[in-house]
Scaffold this active site. Sequence first.
Site, mmCIF file in Angstrom:
data_model
loop_
_atom_site.group_PDB
_atom_site.id
_atom_site.type_symbol
_atom_site.label_atom_id
_atom_site.label_comp_id
_atom_site.label_asym_id
_atom_site.label_seq_id
_atom_site.Cartn_x
_atom_site.Cartn_y
_atom_site.Cartn_z
ATOM 1 C CB CYS A 52 49.592 34.377 35.691
ATOM 2 S SG CYS A 52 48.577 35.854 35.521
ATOM 3 C CD GLU A 97 50.117 32.451 46.178
ATOM 4 O OE1 GLU A 97 51.200 31.822 46.031
ATOM 5 O OE2 GLU A 97 49.918 33.592 45.700
ATOM 6 C CE LYS A 103 53.739 36.704 39.752
ATOM 7 N NZ LYS A 103 54.149 35.391 40.303
ATOM 8 C CG HIS A 126 52.096 39.150 37.414
ATOM 9 N ND1 HIS A 126 52.614 38.094 36.705
ATOM 10 C CD2 HIS A 126 50.844 38.760 37.793
ATOM 11 C CE1 HIS A 126 51.730 37.109 36.649
ATOM 12 N NE2 HIS A 126 50.648 37.495 37.306
ATOM 13 C CG PHE A 152 42.981 36.625 34.247
ATOM 14 C CD1 PHE A 152 42.946 36.885 35.598
ATOM 15 C CD2 PHE A 152 42.962 37.699 33.373
ATOM 16 C CE1 PHE A 152 42.891 38.177 36.082
ATOM 17 C CE2 PHE A 152 42.908 38.998 33.843
ATOM 18 C CZ PHE A 152 42.878 39.240 35.201
#
Length: 409
Positions: free
Chosen positions: A165, A313, A331, A336, A396
């Site tokens: 990401c 976040e 998003k 995403h 990730f």
Amino acid sequence: MNHRVVVTGIAGISPLGNDWSSIRARLGLYRNAVARMEEWEEYDGLNTRLGAPAAAFELSDRYNRKTTRSMGRVALMATRASELALIDAGLLDDPLLKSGQLGISYGSSAGTPKSMAGFGKMIEEKTTKGINATTYIKMMAHTAPVNIGVFLGVTGRVITTSSACTSGSQGIGYAYEAIRSGRQRAMIAGGAEELCATEAAVFDTLFATSVRNDAADTTPRPFDADRDGLVLGEGAGTLILEEREHARARGAKIYAEIVGFGTNSDGCHVTNPNTDTMKIAMELALADADLPPSAIGYINAHGTGTQQGDVAESHATAMVFGNRVPISSLKSYMGHTLGACGALEAWASIEMMREGWFAPTINLARVDPLCAELDYIAGEGRRLECEYVMSNNFAFGGINTSLIFKKIG
């Protein structure tokens, strides 16, 4: 000596459209681009049926069997977006491309998933029948930047940012650093991703996908108490970054200046987000830009709509900014887009800053009480005049990024 870095060209392919006027119009309707993927019905065990395919895009006459034989869909979108960005910057076919002074910093989570099937068949069935001369080129992690470079004849450095990401945001950040340090004069920067059921399955196994399969318009729901996971999208985003004096000398249009980039890693878990290191990534970007938190006028959140990600976040953001900076997640509109999200969201952040209008997080009806108290833009867009915007992404592997852009003029 540090060189200043500006954005002189932008283009992309996204679920909301392939030019800013189309994307802006869609944002103003407060409707997402999520659809039920009927072709995914054939996959036993896959729970989600939702995706956000990219809008249809046209190719120039440069694209033929010879020039595209090594391209899967992800490389094709990346190359086309980069060609359009160079046109926007006035640099397509410029001698700079082959001078060694222009490079590429670009990424995707992976190559074309279907190309990997040939090697899977070889392992399972002990045959090479599914493999040809371009199978690996289409599936390799650096298929996007390599195909961009070959197609355009670029001879500068190639930086591959295959970091899930954060592929697109790291692509922009490392391009910025290459120019700032004087190693390159200009860079093609960004990221891309193609929509595939295999990538949806990755998140499905973690119970992180939305399963509102019969209510596509209501999901994803970043930061909302009733969110149930992310929706994958696809696309490609390219920014042309250039040393400021070089851009000025040739009379280039300048969209914004990149003034800060921060990136780090959690170093503790492969998939669970870490609030503390997210916070540090934002602080690194602020320090790089030599700015206090109060200078930031808007934050484009990673905001995936997952249970753990949104909470982590939001608290990291609150630790740096308190509740004074308006924040929203795009998003909620286009899903995403993985490797592309950092670039597409940076593009949108720049354009919204230029206009002084910022899109809300749609489907945000009731903020999850577990999320931090922030100034969430919800319901409708907000008029804001600000000099700096921040765009954040988290991936990730615990990879965190933060970019800061400055308004020009």
